[in-house]
Design an enzyme around this catalytic site. Structure first.
Site, short mmCIF file in Angstrom:
data_model
loop_
_atom_site.label_atom_id
_atom_site.label_comp_id
_atom_site.label_asym_id
_atom_site.label_seq_id
_atom_site.Cartn_x
_atom_site.Cartn_y
_atom_site.Cartn_z
CB SER A 227 -0.95 0.01 1.19
OG SER A 227 -0.24 -0.07 2.41
CG ASP B 181 -4.74 5.48 6.75
OD1 ASP B 181 -3.51 5.40 7.02
OD2 ASP B 181 -5.24 4.90 5.77
CG HIS C 86 -1.49 4.01 4.37
ND1 HIS C 86 -2.63 3.45 4.91
CD2 HIS C 86 -0.84 3.01 3.73
CE1 HIS C 86 -2.66 2.16 4.61
NE2 HIS C 86 -1.58 1.87 3.90
#
Length: 356
Positions: free
Chosen positions: A47, A331, A334
């Site tokens: 991610s 968040d 990240h």
């Protein structure tokens, strides 16, 4: 709450754990020696590097408010905007490589900037019991594209760069499986050993320059400091295991460089860059001073909620800060686009090695 988010949340609770621009081939002169600047980028990982491969049904990154800063709507990036892949592409002066799953929608000219094979939630091994391609499979996809012979030639690979990201999902899976912590050190070695295999294979396929990101300080991720309103210091015990991973990674890269050209493999020191930004007590050139760097911009209203969650009536179960540029983290896992921009500002000197 979708399955991937559940697994990642469990991981964070337990362990806490890339632009737009166009440029053709460039030949630079340094002490009368010509060197070719990489002009296409191939990306593998998770991610921290995925710009849209992961399926919409598996992740929150395709839901609002993700993508609110760029491109103004969800794009599959795990942030409010641009991420690591985008900033590295910007540094190279090229367009961010097209996600592998979107390749059929891109023209051949667009594909010449490279391709992104990274999938959020993945690792070097199978992670979170979800049907996503680990790094071995991502490299299989890359090999299949090369074997087709209708996009990339050997000369294209000679002037290319590979980015390899591993942000800790293997360790999240380790915790999720409730394996004894006494086995963690041995497992870290397994992860780094497999990473070495992956790096060697990417190079053997023809990529002449490979950048591998070090593991970020997992003990500094916001989920670890939720109970103290994100004001607690980073978790030292978690970061000790991160240090072991990075030490072994440096040894593996040194070994690979001894077998090839001394500058073939380069570590992007994401770990140090994160800590530099988080601990920044004064304004440094290009680096934003975040007032509370451990506090995320987008956070669930309860411990059971996460950024992008809504209830059965469509009411938001999260809050978003007024300006994402004031937050390092988007968040609980990240960075924001501004966070990533600051990280790459710290990495300026490190990035010069990519061009050698």
């Amino acid at each position: 709450m979708d399955s991937l988010k559940i697994f990642i949340t469990l991981f964070l609770l337990s362990f806490s754990s890339c632009l737009i621009g166009v440029e053709s081939d460039h030949v630079h002169h340094n002490n009368n020696t010509k060197r070719l600047r990489p002009n296409r980028l191939f990306v593998f990982g998770d991610s921290y590097a995925d710009t849209g491969n992961i399926r919409k049904s598996l992740t929150d990154s395709w839901k609002m408010p993700y993508g609110v800063s760029f491109p103004g709507k969800p794009s599959g990036r795990f942030s409010d905007g641009r991420i690591s892949t985008d900033f590295l592409a910007r540094y190279l002066g090229i367009k961010s490589p097209i996600p592998y799953t979107w390749k059929k929608y891109a023209g051949k000219e667009r594909l010449l900037y490279g391709m992104n094979y990274a999938y959020g939630g993945t690792g070097v091994f199978k992670t979170f019991n979800i049907p996503l391609p680990n790094m071995t499979t991502q490299i299989d996809y890359f090999q299949n594209v090369l074997s087709s012979g209708n996009i990339y030639s050997p000369s294209h690979l000679h002037s290319s760069l590979a980015l390899v990201s591993n942000a800790g999902n293997d360790y999240g899976t380790f915790i999720l499986q409730k394996r004894p912590m006494t086995e963690l050190r041995g497992f870290i070695k397994q992860v780094v050993d497999q990473t070495e295999v992956n790096l060697r294979r990417i190079h053997k396929l023809g990529v002449k320059k490979i950048a591998i990101a070090s593991l970020q300080p997992l003990g500094c991720l916001p989920r670890k400091t939720t109970s103290t309103s994100f004001k607690q210091y980073c978790n030292a015990s978690d970061n000790a295991f991160v240090s072991l991973h990075n030490t072994l990674l440096h040894r593996a890269v040194a070994k690979l460089n001894n077998e090839t050209n001394p500058s073939t493999f380069v570590i992007l020191d994401i770990h140090n860059a994160f800590l530099t930004v988080i601990k920044n007590k004064r304004a440094e050139s290009g680096v934003t001073r975040f007032v509370n760097p451990l506090k995320p911009c987008c956070v669930g209203i309860t411990s059971n909620d996460a950024c992008s969650n809504v209830d059965e009536k469509g009411e938001k179960r999260y809050t978003v800060c007024e300006d994402p540029k004031t937050s390092f983290f988007w968040d609980v896992f990240h960075p924001t686009e501004e966070g990533w921009r600051s990280v790459y500002s710290v990495l300026r000197e490190n990035l010069k090695a990519v061009l050698i």
